[in-house]
Enzyme design. Structure first.
Site, PDB file in Angstrom:
ATOM      1  N   ASP A  32       0.863  -1.173   0.000  1.00 29.11           N
ATOM      2  CA  ASP A  32       0.000   0.000   0.000  1.00 29.11           C
ATOM      3  C   ASP A  32       0.905   1.230   0.000  1.00 29.11           C
ATOM      4  O   ASP A  32       2.059   1.165   0.426  1.00 29.11           O
ATOM      5  CB  ASP A  32      -0.873  -0.035   1.254  1.00 29.11           C
ATOM      6  CG  ASP A  32      -1.638   1.248   1.473  1.00 29.11           C
ATOM      7  OD1 ASP A  32      -2.372   1.666   0.566  1.00 29.11           O
ATOM      8  OD2 ASP A  32      -1.469   1.839   2.560  1.00 29.11           O
ATOM      9  N   ASP A  34      -0.093   5.037   0.935  1.00 30.31           N
ATOM     10  CA  ASP A  34      -0.277   6.017   1.996  1.00 30.31           C
ATOM     11  C   ASP A  34      -0.461   5.344   3.348  1.00 30.31           C
ATOM     12  O   ASP A  34      -1.339   4.500   3.522  1.00 30.31           O
ATOM     13  CB  ASP A  34      -1.485   6.899   1.685  1.00 30.31           C
ATOM     14  CG  ASP A  34      -1.316   7.630   0.354  1.00 30.31           C
ATOM     15  OD1 ASP A  34      -0.231   8.188   0.125  1.00 30.31           O
ATOM     16  OD2 ASP A  34      -2.271   7.624  -0.449  1.00 30.31           O
ATOM     17  N   THR A  74      -2.808   1.231  -4.623  1.00 30.04           N
ATOM     18  CA  THR A  74      -3.248   2.375  -3.829  1.00 30.04           C
ATOM     19  C   THR A  74      -4.580   2.935  -4.299  1.00 30.04           C
ATOM     20  O   THR A  74      -4.801   3.104  -5.505  1.00 30.04           O
ATOM     21  CB  THR A  74      -2.166   3.488  -3.853  1.00 30.04           C
ATOM     22  OG1 THR A  74      -2.621   4.634  -3.135  1.00 30.04           O
ATOM     23  CG2 THR A  74      -1.805   3.900  -5.269  1.00 30.04           C
ATOM     24  N   CYS A 117     -16.821   0.443  -8.466  1.00 30.20           N
ATOM     25  CA  CYS A 117     -15.759  -0.222  -9.234  1.00 30.20           C
ATOM     26  C   CYS A 117     -15.347  -1.503  -8.522  1.00 30.20           C
ATOM     27  O   CYS A 117     -15.672  -1.726  -7.356  1.00 30.20           O
ATOM     28  CB  CYS A 117     -14.543   0.706  -9.387  1.00 30.20           C
ATOM     29  SG  CYS A 117     -13.636   0.983  -7.844  1.00 30.20           S
ATOM     30  N   CYS A 119     -12.084  -2.273  -8.324  1.00 33.28           N
ATOM     31  CA  CYS A 119     -10.664  -2.144  -7.996  1.00 33.28           C
ATOM     32  C   CYS A 119     -10.410  -1.464  -6.657  1.00 33.28           C
ATOM     33  O   CYS A 119      -9.347  -1.662  -6.058  1.00 33.28           O
ATOM     34  CB  CYS A 119      -9.909  -1.421  -9.106  1.00 33.28           C
ATOM     35  SG  CYS A 119     -10.584   0.172  -9.636  1.00 33.28           S
ATOM     36  N   ASP A 146      -1.619  -0.912   5.974  1.00 39.53           N
ATOM     37  CA  ASP A 146      -1.799  -0.397   7.328  1.00 39.53           C
ATOM     38  C   ASP A 146      -3.241  -0.384   7.814  1.00 39.53           C
ATOM     39  O   ASP A 146      -3.474  -0.045   8.983  1.00 39.53           O
ATOM     40  CB  ASP A 146      -1.220   1.017   7.432  1.00 39.53           C
ATOM     41  CG  ASP A 146      -2.016   2.029   6.601  1.00 39.53           C
ATOM     42  OD1 ASP A 146      -2.294   1.737   5.414  1.00 39.53           O
ATOM     43  OD2 ASP A 146      -2.356   3.101   7.127  1.00 39.53           O
TER      44      ASP A 146
END
Length: 202
Positions: A32, A34, A74, A117, A119, A146
């Site tokens: 990931d 952020d 992300t 979506c 995704c 996280d």
């Protein structure tokens, strides 16, 4: 006809790996962005605000040293909200790669939570798209993130998830994770050597 909602895929600057490593080692590791690789600055399109999370460089370097390709998955809902452009996302991607080196693939969901979506994490679409891009099976892939949606996306795709909790990780997300690690380097050691103990049984 409305075009399908698909993720953005940014090809990396590293050679693709046509063969997966043998044994129990994963074929690829997905991070990931952020809150995992870089500090979470909401809707950030400014490369100057990119700051690495503790242990990020050590962790990514360890995966590369093991001969395993690294990728990023992300959610960027700021695009759907009109706060970010594709160029903004690309500028931040390039800054992250300046700090951490090149990744094999970046898979980005630019959609909002109401767009339906496949995704946007916790859906598995980003994980599956990244796996298809470099032809590795999701069940041989590890996802490090996280928050709970990272782990749910990994589980839905059939990949292994390792949670590295931060101040924003909710207690229930921590409790629901199959595997947790106190920091990124430890998470990487767990995915590169699955024989290591994963901590307290859940």
């Amino acid at each position: 006809m409305t075009p399908p909602l698909v993720p953005w895929l940014f090809p990396g600057q590293v050679r693709q790996h046509p063969h997966v490593p043998g044994g129990l080692r994963p074929a690829a590791v997905l991070f990931d962005r952020d809150g995992t690789l870089v500090a979470d600055v909401p809707c950030n399109g400014d490369p100057s605000r990119v700051t690495l999370m503790p242990g990020a460089r050590e962790a990514v370097d360890a995966v590369r040293a093991a001969g395993v390709p690294v990728r990023v998955v992300t959610n960027q809902p700021g695009v759907a909200r009109g706060l970010l452009t594709r160029r903004d996302v690309e500028a931040v991607r390039l800054r992250v790669e300046e700090l951490l080196g090149p990744f094999a693939v970046w898979a980005v969901c630019p959609h909002g939570p109401q767009e339906g979506c496949a995704c946007r994490k916790p859906a598995p679409g980003l994980v599956l798209a990244a796996c298809r891009r470099i032809a590795v099976p999701p069940e041989r892939t590890a996802v490090i993130g996280d928050i709970g949606s990272d782990m749910e996306a990994a589980r839905a795709a059939g990949a292994r998830g390792v949670l590295v909790p931060t101040a924003v990780t909710r207690a229930e997300e921590n409790a629901a994770a199959d595997v947790t690690a106190p920091d990124l380097p430890t998470a990487v050691r767990l995915v590169l050597d699955p024989a290591l103990p994963a901590g307290e049984p859940r």
